[in-house]
Write a protein that holds these residues in place. Structure first.
Motif, mmCIF file in Angstrom:
data_model
loop_
_atom_site.group_PDB
_atom_site.id
_atom_site.type_symbol
_atom_site.label_atom_id
_atom_site.label_comp_id
_atom_site.label_asym_id
_atom_site.label_seq_id
_atom_site.Cartn_x
_atom_site.Cartn_y
_atom_site.Cartn_z
ATOM 1 N N ASP A 350 0.851 -1.179 0.000
ATOM 2 C CA ASP A 350 0.000 0.000 0.000
ATOM 3 C C ASP A 350 0.890 1.233 0.000
ATOM 4 O O ASP A 350 1.282 1.744 1.045
ATOM 5 N N SER A 351 1.241 1.706 -1.195
ATOM 6 C CA SER A 351 2.119 2.872 -1.301
ATOM 7 C C SER A 351 1.415 4.163 -0.932
ATOM 8 O O SER A 351 2.058 5.186 -0.696
ATOM 9 N N SER A 352 0.078 4.158 -0.941
ATOM 10 C CA SER A 352 -0.653 5.384 -0.625
ATOM 11 C C SER A 352 -0.488 5.790 0.834
ATOM 12 O O SER A 352 -0.877 6.890 1.218
ATOM 13 N N GLY A 353 0.093 4.915 1.652
ATOM 14 C CA GLY A 353 0.280 5.244 3.053
ATOM 15 C C GLY A 353 1.480 6.125 3.324
ATOM 16 O O GLY A 353 1.724 6.489 4.473
ATOM 17 N N LEU A 354 2.254 6.483 2.287
ATOM 18 C CA LEU A 354 3.401 7.364 2.487
ATOM 19 C C LEU A 354 2.935 8.737 2.967
ATOM 20 O O LEU A 354 1.883 9.233 2.549
ATOM 21 N N ASN A 355 3.731 9.320 3.812
ATOM 22 C CA ASN A 355 3.393 10.617 4.372
ATOM 23 C C ASN A 355 3.504 11.688 3.288
ATOM 24 O O ASN A 355 4.598 12.006 2.809
ATOM 25 N N LYS A 356 2.382 12.244 2.884
ATOM 26 C CA LYS A 356 2.365 13.234 1.807
ATOM 27 C C LYS A 356 3.105 14.504 2.201
ATOM 28 O O LYS A 356 3.876 15.053 1.394
ATOM 29 N N GLU A 357 2.918 14.950 3.414
ATOM 30 C CA GLU A 357 3.582 16.179 3.849
ATOM 31 C C GLU A 357 5.093 16.016 3.859
ATOM 32 O O GLU A 357 5.825 16.930 3.464
ATOM 33 N N SER A 358 5.560 14.853 4.279
ATOM 34 C CA SER A 358 7.013 14.634 4.313
ATOM 35 C C SER A 358 7.588 14.598 2.910
ATOM 36 O O SER A 358 8.689 15.136 2.650
ATOM 37 N N LEU A 359 6.863 13.968 1.980
ATOM 38 C CA LEU A 359 7.353 13.922 0.605
ATOM 39 C C LEU A 359 7.422 15.313 -0.023
ATOM 40 O O LEU A 359 8.407 15.665 -0.685
ATOM 41 N N TYR A 360 6.380 16.116 0.194
ATOM 42 C CA TYR A 360 6.397 17.458 -0.391
ATOM 43 C C TYR A 360 7.396 18.368 0.313
ATOM 44 O O TYR A 360 7.887 19.330 -0.291
ATOM 45 N N GLN A 361 7.717 18.056 1.560
ATOM 46 C CA GLN A 361 8.768 18.828 2.229
ATOM 47 C C GLN A 361 10.112 18.597 1.533
ATOM 48 O O GLN A 361 10.914 19.525 1.381
ATOM 49 N N ILE A 362 10.346 17.351 1.062
ATOM 50 C CA ILE A 362 11.567 17.069 0.300
ATOM 51 C C ILE A 362 11.533 17.801 -1.033
ATOM 52 O O ILE A 362 12.551 18.323 -1.504
ATOM 53 N N CYS A 363 10.356 17.873 -1.669
ATOM 54 C CA CYS A 363 10.232 18.601 -2.940
ATOM 55 C C CYS A 363 10.546 20.086 -2.763
ATOM 56 O O CYS A 363 11.259 20.695 -3.586
ATOM 57 N N TYR A 364 10.021 20.677 -1.711
ATOM 58 C CA TYR A 364 10.295 22.088 -1.453
ATOM 59 C C TYR A 364 11.786 22.331 -1.247
ATOM 60 O O TYR A 364 12.351 23.338 -1.734
ATOM 61 N N SER A 365 12.429 21.409 -0.549
ATOM 62 C CA SER A 365 13.862 21.564 -0.297
ATOM 63 C C SER A 365 14.658 21.501 -1.599
ATOM 64 O O SER A 365 15.589 22.293 -1.816
ATOM 65 N N CYS A 366 14.299 20.581 -2.480
ATOM 66 C CA CYS A 366 15.007 20.476 -3.761
ATOM 67 C C CYS A 366 14.751 21.704 -4.638
ATOM 68 O O CYS A 366 15.664 22.177 -5.343
ATOM 69 N N LEU A 367 13.526 22.205 -4.612
ATOM 70 C CA LEU A 367 13.218 23.406 -5.396
ATOM 71 C C LEU A 367 13.999 24.615 -4.896
ATOM 72 O O LEU A 367 14.510 25.421 -5.693
ATOM 73 N N ILE A 419 -0.656 11.334 -5.970
ATOM 74 C CA ILE A 419 -0.712 12.576 -5.177
ATOM 75 C C ILE A 419 0.155 13.647 -5.830
ATOM 76 O O ILE A 419 0.785 14.459 -5.141
ATOM 77 N N ALA A 420 0.195 13.679 -7.182
ATOM 78 C CA ALA A 420 1.086 14.591 -7.890
ATOM 79 C C ALA A 420 0.422 15.895 -8.280
ATOM 80 O O ALA A 420 1.084 16.752 -8.888
ATOM 81 N N GLU A 421 -0.873 16.084 -7.979
ATOM 82 C CA GLU A 421 -1.555 17.322 -8.392
ATOM 83 C C GLU A 421 -0.928 18.557 -7.747
ATOM 84 O O GLU A 421 -0.785 19.606 -8.390
ATOM 85 N N GLU A 422 -0.541 18.438 -6.502
ATOM 86 C CA GLU A 422 0.073 19.573 -5.824
ATOM 87 C C GLU A 422 1.432 19.914 -6.415
ATOM 88 O O GLU A 422 1.832 21.087 -6.449
ATOM 89 N N PHE A 423 2.152 18.920 -6.920
ATOM 90 C CA PHE A 423 3.444 19.189 -7.546
ATOM 91 C C PHE A 423 3.252 19.976 -8.837
ATOM 92 O O PHE A 423 4.048 20.895 -9.142
ATOM 93 N N VAL A 424 2.224 19.633 -9.629
ATOM 94 C CA VAL A 424 1.963 20.373 -10.867
ATOM 95 C C VAL A 424 1.658 21.838 -10.551
ATOM 96 O O VAL A 424 2.161 22.761 -11.220
#
Length: 559
Positions: A350-367, A419-424
């Motif tokens: 069940d990959s949907s159980g990944l923490n969305k906030e933690s993943l997007y925090q990594i995205c913000y850091s890379c950006l 959960i990629a809509e927020e990334f777009v």
């Protein structure tokens, strides 16, 4: 000699004469006639054949073990000399007239032993393991087992244990009842009393006998009994392997053999397991309960006490990958994490159980890191290429490429778990990067279009469902940069599928309102007329837009 040769016929002269003997090699030719298969002459034979006489049999000739025996020669009525045997290659018979003495009879080879134990006969019993029979119809082989640890107090083989498996095989073991009953409470309860055994022996019976029917794993049951008489049980388990040790552990638990249970658990805990053996152990521990004092080490390997969420651990792994400074190691770790998070993976269901906030925090850091690198790339310098080469342990171009790969990899993960809509939306609002794209060198700015390409492909494939205003903002900001950098993407694709990019770029553009499509297609048409092959091919999407915009449908009402 001449008279004897004349009486024996001309055939003998041919064999002993100068003519070459009939040879036989490994080919498809027929096999030469063997003396053992020569037909018996009938009584109606010619007088010359009837007058033939064979050489007399030697009373002192001894037959070889494994050679044509006398029983087979007797069936031919004594027509063949037992000394005239074939050589190992069966090419030519050995001449019996030679004076070579016959060797003494060779004893039959001993039966092979499956385990490193001594085999004894009925006159000289020795410690040995039982042997399985193919079926219960044949008489089971009697095997003696005696423990070697205490030679001065050797017991008596006074008990016969008969095991019958579900597959029809049988094992008969002649054992010392004192050792067997002392090790296993199961056999201690089944063993007959002394008075009953004495009565049976007086009546002509076999004495103490225990029969066990319906054994599922006959080999494991036999090995568990042998473990009671083995002076070094750990060595025997090591020779058998982990899978057999697990089977023996199950039998030891069934027959209440405490020492065997402890030995098996000690061995299993000390060796590595493969996946099949691990599943086998889990099933065994689910069906049997073992003493926690001796099984806690195995339980610690099977069921860790402090569970940590795999989702949190996956986020930590992703963070480690994005912070990696080694290109080769980062690619290897990306492949590893992709396999763990894949929907078809056996490790993550069940990959949907990944923490969305933690993943997007990594995205913000890379950006943020990418924005800082582009600011460094466009700042004025007095030395040619200084902004591209210095200010870091690695060249600036390589550091920008690393952050671009990280963002593309994060986008793939977000798309796979839906959960990629927020990334777009996040990428569509990067006005600061869009402005720096116009000032940066083409050798570094095309890295931004690589990220835009991943977003356009996900949008065109329908894997991301965004609002209309987000799609309009995305194309308004990044469509022109894609037209400028497409030639660089052709020269340095870095794994990007350009054909998929062209197709999905056009499909994503067709999701906009027709008026916005017209503005973008007009821009593309002018750029395509100038650049040609260095511009994405959107002809099919342009034709669809033209048909929808200017060709009236047949069902449209006429004015």
């Amino acid at each position: 000699m001449a008279a004897d040769a004349a009486q024996q016929g001309p055939g003998v002269h041919r064999r002993r004469g100068g003519a070459a003997p009939r040879a036989w090699c490994c080919s498809f030719a027929g096999v030469p006639d063997s003396p053992d298969l020569r037909p018996i002459p009938s009584s109606a034979a010619s007088p010359a054949a009837a007058s033939r006489k064979l050489p007399p049999k030697s009373p002192s000739a001894a037959s070889f073990y494994g050679s044509p025996t006398s029983s087979r020669l007797a069936g031919l009525g004594g027509l063949i000399d037992p000394r005239r045997i074939l050589s190992p290659g069966r090419v030519s018979p050995i001449d019996p007239d030679g004076a070579v003495p016959l060797p003494p009879p060779t004893p039959p080879p001993p039966p092979p032993a499956e385990f490193p134990a001594a085999v004894g006969t009925a006159e000289q019993p020795a410690p040995v393991l039982a042997s399985a029979l193919p079926s219960a119809a044949a008489a089971p082989q009697v095997v003696s087992v005696r423990e070697e640890a205490d030679a001065h107090a050797a017991g008596v083989l006074d008990l016969k244990l008969f095991l019958r498996g579900r597959d029809g095989r049988c094992v008969l073991m002649e054992l010392d009842s004192r050792v067997l009953c002392g090790c296993s409470d199961f056999f201690a309860a089944m063993a007959p009393h002394e008075d009953a055994a004495a009565t049976a022996a007086g009546a002509g019976a076999a004495g103490k006998t225990i029969e066990v029917d319906g054994v599922d794993n006959l080999d494991a049951f036999r090995a568990a009994v042998e473990l009671m008489y083995d002076p070094d049980p750990m060595r025997g388990l090591a020779a058998a392997g982990v899978s057999r040790a697990i089977d023996v552990l199950e039998v030891c638990s069934s027959i209440m053999f405490s020492k065997g249970i402890k030995t098996c658990l000690t061995y299993i805990e000390a060796v590595p397991w493969n996946e099949n053996e691990e599943e086998k152990l889990k099933n065994l521990f689910a069906r049997f309960t073992f003493d926690e004092a001796i099984s806690q080490d195995i339980l610690a390997r099977l069921r860790p006490h402090n569970w940590k969420s795999s989702d949190d651990l996956a986020v930590q792994l992703i963070q480690s990958v994005t912070n990696s400074t080694s290109t080769m190691a980062r690619k290897d770790m990306q492949s590893l994490v992709n396999g763990l998070l894949s929907k078809s993976s056996v490790y993550q269901k069940d990959s949907s159980g990944l923490n969305k906030e933690s993943l997007y925090q990594i995205c913000y850091s890379c950006l943020e890191s990418l924005v800082d690198l582009f600011e460094e790339a466009i700042e004025p310098t007095y030395y040619t290429g200084q902004a591209v080469v210095v200010r870091g342990s690695k060249p600036l171009i390589e550091r920008i490429s690393t952050q671009t790969e990280n963002l593309n990899w994060l986008l793939d993960i977000l798309v796979n778990i839906d959960i990629a809509e927020e990334f777009v939306e996040l990428w569509a609002k990067q006005g600061r990067l869009i402005r720096m794209h116009e000032q940066a060198s083409a050798i570094v700015r095309y890295e931004l279009s690589r990220i835009s390409a991943g977003v356009f492909i996900a949008l065109g494939k329908g894997k991301v469902q965004c609002r209309g205003d987000v799609r309009s903002l995305l194309f308004h900001g990044w469509f022109s940069t894609m037209l400028l950098d497409f030639g660089w993407l052709q020269r340095c694709p870095k794994g990007l599928d350009l054909r998929s990019l062209e197709e999905n770029l056009g499909r994503g553009l067709l999701t906009l309102p027709l008026r916005q499509q017209q503005c973008l297609f007009e821009e593309w048409f002018q750029f395509y007329a100038t650049k040609g092959p260095e511009c994405p091919n959107l002809i099919r999407a342009f034709q669809v837009w033209w048909r929808r915009s200017f060709i009236r449908s047949l069902v449209e009402p006429q004015n």
